[in-house]
Design a protein around this motif. Structure first.
Motif, PDB file in Angstrom:
ATOM      1  N   GLY A 139      39.287  29.402  40.354  1.00 48.25           N
ATOM      2  CA  GLY A 139      38.744  30.755  40.460  1.00 48.25           C
ATOM      3  C   GLY A 139      38.391  31.311  39.094  1.00 48.25           C
ATOM      4  O   GLY A 139      37.336  31.936  38.912  1.00 48.25           O
ATOM      5  N   PHE A 143      34.481  32.456  37.994  1.00 45.28           N
ATOM      6  CA  PHE A 143      34.076  33.770  37.502  1.00 45.28           C
ATOM      7  C   PHE A 143      33.688  33.713  36.024  1.00 45.28           C
ATOM      8  O   PHE A 143      32.771  34.418  35.584  1.00 45.28           O
ATOM      9  N   THR A 225      35.542  40.971  41.850  1.00 43.58           N
ATOM     10  CA  THR A 225      36.001  39.588  41.681  1.00 43.58           C
ATOM     11  C   THR A 225      37.282  39.301  42.460  1.00 43.58           C
ATOM     12  O   THR A 225      38.193  38.646  41.945  1.00 43.58           O
ATOM     13  N   LYS A 226      37.344  39.781  43.688  1.00 45.27           N
ATOM     14  CA  LYS A 226      38.443  39.349  44.552  1.00 45.27           C
ATOM     15  C   LYS A 226      38.367  37.832  44.688  1.00 45.27           C
ATOM     16  O   LYS A 226      37.273  37.244  44.727  1.00 45.27           O
ATOM     17  N   PHE A 227      39.529  37.194  44.788  1.00 44.76           N
ATOM     18  CA  PHE A 227      39.545  35.734  44.795  1.00 44.76           C
ATOM     19  C   PHE A 227      38.732  35.165  45.957  1.00 44.76           C
ATOM     20  O   PHE A 227      38.157  34.080  45.847  1.00 44.76           O
ATOM     21  N   ASP A 255      36.033  42.423  35.365  1.00 41.66           N
ATOM     22  CA  ASP A 255      36.019  41.216  36.198  1.00 41.66           C
ATOM     23  C   ASP A 255      37.333  40.453  36.073  1.00 41.66           C
ATOM     24  O   ASP A 255      37.879  39.963  37.066  1.00 41.66           O
ATOM     25  N   ASP A 258      40.171  42.620  38.007  1.00 36.96           N
ATOM     26  CA  ASP A 258      40.153  42.633  39.469  1.00 36.96           C
ATOM     27  C   ASP A 258      40.522  41.265  40.021  1.00 36.96           C
ATOM     28  O   ASP A 258      41.175  41.157  41.065  1.00 36.96           O
ATOM     29  N   ALA A 259      40.124  40.217  39.318  1.00 37.01           N
ATOM     30  CA  ALA A 259      40.512  38.868  39.746  1.00 37.01           C
ATOM     31  C   ALA A 259      42.024  38.673  39.631  1.00 37.01           C
ATOM     32  O   ALA A 259      42.663  38.126  40.536  1.00 37.01           O
ATOM     33  N   THR A 262      44.024  40.335  42.451  1.00 34.17           N
ATOM     34  CA  THR A 262      44.039  39.682  43.766  1.00 34.17           C
ATOM     35  C   THR A 262      44.485  38.220  43.698  1.00 34.17           C
ATOM     36  O   THR A 262      44.551  37.561  44.729  1.00 34.17           O
ATOM     37  N   THR A 263      44.799  37.728  42.502  1.00 29.93           N
ATOM     38  CA  THR A 263      45.229  36.334  42.347  1.00 29.93           C
ATOM     39  C   THR A 263      46.736  36.212  42.195  1.00 29.93           C
ATOM     40  O   THR A 263      47.369  35.352  42.808  1.00 29.93           O
ATOM     41  N   PHE A 287      44.705  30.929  35.969  1.00 28.41           N
ATOM     42  CA  PHE A 287      43.433  31.650  36.065  1.00 28.41           C
ATOM     43  C   PHE A 287      42.877  31.922  34.665  1.00 28.41           C
ATOM     44  O   PHE A 287      41.687  31.707  34.403  1.00 28.41           O
TER      45      PHE A 287
END
Length: 382
Positions: A139, A143, A225-227, A255, A258-259, A262-263, A287
């Motif tokens: 992920g 991104f 950038t939700k997973f 970015d 937000d990733a 949700t990660t 990540f």
């Protein structure tokens, strides 16, 4: 003729305005998105592609033609860059818009609804909850590569599809206005949450402030950038970044943040039991490694330093939005019980607290990873 038959006939009529190969076998609801109505279109002709039909929510996206201009620009740019990369697969790594017979990227029906069609990417999967460090790493790479490929796209060519989407200063103004209105007399029920927001308002405005001062460059960012907006192949290798509706000028920390939101948190976004909200630092590290592997060559040192703050800023913004909606009477988000927005806000604020408590670890991980990436890159260039 029953209601379902009528609905499918209407969808087939919409599809007739697009340049579709083969013949349509079926049209059915697809996915779990909250914004648009999405349908999978199965082709009845062998060796012809399947499609994804979407009715665009023009209540959320007020200017659909400008939104679609953004997506056309970004997908064209990504495709051109990938065509020059050895081993790249542009048709699988970039969303493909299907044009109408009028050579437009969308169709507007007689009722004023806007529709678009993409090629459906077969054999892919997405995850709402990250299960392994490998998935997190992929992920991050996805991104990061998305940002890297768009790093030379002039942000002046892009429109703001949702103005002030991640602008925390604007969100704080909306929050204070909701407090003043207080239509349901809910403000007195949430003094701790209000204090939480106000105590952090200045610190959380840092990225906006650095941007205004010219210390953080505006870049073409994804902004959602939700997973589950990364499609992976059957081997859990990242393939394609999807949901390009919010691609617009922004800061890289948005970015990244937000990733991470949700990660690294395996609890639900609206988790009631706050003790279940924790940060999986193996996922954070994986990540971050994937993300910086793709981006460290062009990010400034100031941008790298801003990444951990982005990790706290994005759950803060989400909690702020939930709390604002709760105080204002639950107009924006769909709720399933009376205090749903408050429960969501508390869960996001708890995530902020956990990340804040481990900020030194976040900073060290980001900086050490960036240094290693730059060292590796320098050695490769010798």
């Amino acid at each position: 003729m029953n209601e379902n038959t009528n609905a499918e006939a209407n969808l087939r009529e919409v599809l007739s305005h697009f340049i579709i190969e083969g013949s349509i076998s079926s049209v059915r609801l697809y996915g779990s998105g909250h914004i648009h109505d999405t349908y999978a279109v199965t082709n009845g002709t062998p060796d012809s592609p399947d499609y994804l039909l979407q009715r665009i929510n023009h209540n959320v996206f007020k200017n659909v033609p400008l939104l679609m201009e953004n997506i056309e620009l970004v997908t064209r740019h990504l495709r051109q860059k990938l065509e020059n990369l050895p081993g790249a697969r542009p048709d699988e790594e970039v969303l493909t818009l299907v044009p109408t017979h009028a050579q437009q990227s969308f169709y507007q029906d007689a009722e004023g609804n806007f529709w678009r069609v993409y090629l459906l990417l077969d054999g892919t999967r997405s995850y709402d909850i990250v299960e392994t460090p490998q998935q997190a790493h992929e992920g991050g790479k996805a991104f990061g590569k998305f940002l890297a490929l768009l790093a030379d796209l002039d942000t002046n060519q892009l429109h703001d599809s949702i103005p002030d989407f991640h602008n925390v200063e604007s969100r704080l103004r909306l929050f204070e206005a909701a407090l003043q209105r207080n239509p349901k007399d809910r403000a007195r029920q949430v003094p701790q949450e209000i204090a939480f927001v106000q105590q952090r308002a200045e610190q959380m405005s840092t990225i906006c402030r650095l941007g205004r001062e010219g210390r953080l460059p505006l870049r073409t960012t994804h902004n959602d950038t939700k997973f589950n907006n990364v499609l992976l192949d059957k081997y859990d290798k990242a393939l394609c970044v999807i949901d390009l509706d919010t691609v617009m000028p922004g800061y890289v920390a948005y970015d990244f943040g937000d990733a991470i939101r949700t990660t690294v948190n395996k609890a639900a976004e609206d988790e009631k039991d706050l003790s279940k909200i924790n940060v999986d630092f193996h996922l954070f590290k994986a990540f971050t490694e994937g993300f910086l592997q793709e981006t460290c060559s062009f990010l400034t040192q100031e941008e790298i330093v801003s990444l951990p703050l982005g990790a706290t800023l994005l759950p803060y913004i989400m909690g702020l939005r939930f709390l604002t909606d709760y105080i204002d009477g639950d107009h924006y988000y769909k709720i399933h019980f009376p205090e749903h927005n408050l429960q969501r806000a508390r869960a996001q604020f708890r995530l902020v607290e956990v990340l804040e408590a481990n900020m030194d670890l976040l900073r060290n991980t980001v900086q050490e990873t960036a240094t290693l990436c730059k060292t590796t890159e320098a050695e490769q260039q010798k």
